[in-house]
Scaffold this active site. Sequence first.
Site, short mmCIF file in Angstrom:
data_model
loop_
_atom_site.label_atom_id
_atom_site.label_comp_id
_atom_site.label_asym_id
_atom_site.label_seq_id
_atom_site.Cartn_x
_atom_site.Cartn_y
_atom_site.Cartn_z
N GLY A 15 0.83 -1.19 0.00
CA GLY A 15 0.00 0.00 0.00
C GLY A 15 0.87 1.25 0.00
O GLY A 15 2.03 1.21 0.42
N CYS A 16 0.32 2.36 -0.45
CA CYS A 16 1.12 3.58 -0.57
C CYS A 16 1.55 4.10 0.80
O CYS A 16 2.74 4.31 1.06
CB CYS A 16 0.36 4.64 -1.35
SG CYS A 16 -1.31 4.99 -0.74
N HIS A 17 0.59 4.32 1.72
CA HIS A 17 0.95 4.78 3.06
C HIS A 17 1.88 3.78 3.74
O HIS A 17 2.87 4.16 4.39
CB HIS A 17 -0.30 4.95 3.93
CG HIS A 17 -1.25 6.00 3.48
ND1 HIS A 17 -0.97 7.35 3.57
CD2 HIS A 17 -2.49 5.91 2.94
CE1 HIS A 17 -2.01 8.05 3.12
NE2 HIS A 17 -2.93 7.20 2.73
#
Length: 303
Positions: free
Chosen positions: A112-114
């Site tokens: 995931g990005c975060h």
Amino acid sequence: MTKVFIDGSAGTTGLRIADRLKKREDLELICLPEEVRKDYCARKDAINCADIVFLCLPDAAAIEAVGMVESRTVKVIDTSTAHRVNDGWAYGFAEIVGKDKIASSRFVANPGCHASGFISLVAPLVKAGLLHKDAKLSCFSLTGYTGGGKKMIVEYEAGGEAYSAPRQYGLTQAHKHLPEMKKVCGLENDPCFCPVVSNFPCGMEVTVPVFKSDLNCGMEEIKNTYKDFYTGKIVRYSEENESGFLSAAAMAGRDCMSVSVYGNEDRILLVSRFDNLGKGASGAAIQNMNIMLGVEETKGLII
């Protein structure tokens, strides 16, 4: 020539992957006509005719797509949340899990990005024994609106007072990235996570504040650990800033990531900056594909 199919090519992650790959002469993209793009049988045929499949789908659709796999040679990179903590899948952060793990896997779960920002900062310190596994960490993550998909992009580009200022979300502390953040870093506790979306298209800035009491070292040892840990071309240690400011859009349009250390010996700020659609999504997926194919990991990326 390697055949590639992007299931979910109309979404923001799929579009960025397609844009990067269409310039490659070593790949052949399998494209479905618009009228059958969501047809089960057409998707299944495309999946099993490909060498590499990118799943750029919601979780349920990604799980369905994996169930379509019959070919023993097709390799799958899933950009959804569905398989990120599954033991049967390699976690697709090459700098953390090792390229060999990804190269030898048929099924890779893209981070995931975060989570990518948090893991890039925390995992090396836990591995080195510098950060306590039972630390109760917090994380502040500022992202551009393209990470929210087409609906959010339309909302932000239409404007309006509600979209003119940063907006915090994940208010119940049940964000979908938390399980991978905890597991990949080897932490005993979920971090207190504060994601914020703001009115700029691309970019991400993740900050993890730590107190001296959470550490077995000082600032210089953290910096040296990052320098020794990140020796590749995609993730690297950097002390660059914009005259005392850190722009969340500094890495927009690129597929690399920078990690930095600020603060003082008592209160230390660990900061990761990258593009939410670059190393935070599409760029990481292409890097994983390159590793799985045994070609230069930066091929087709913008570094």
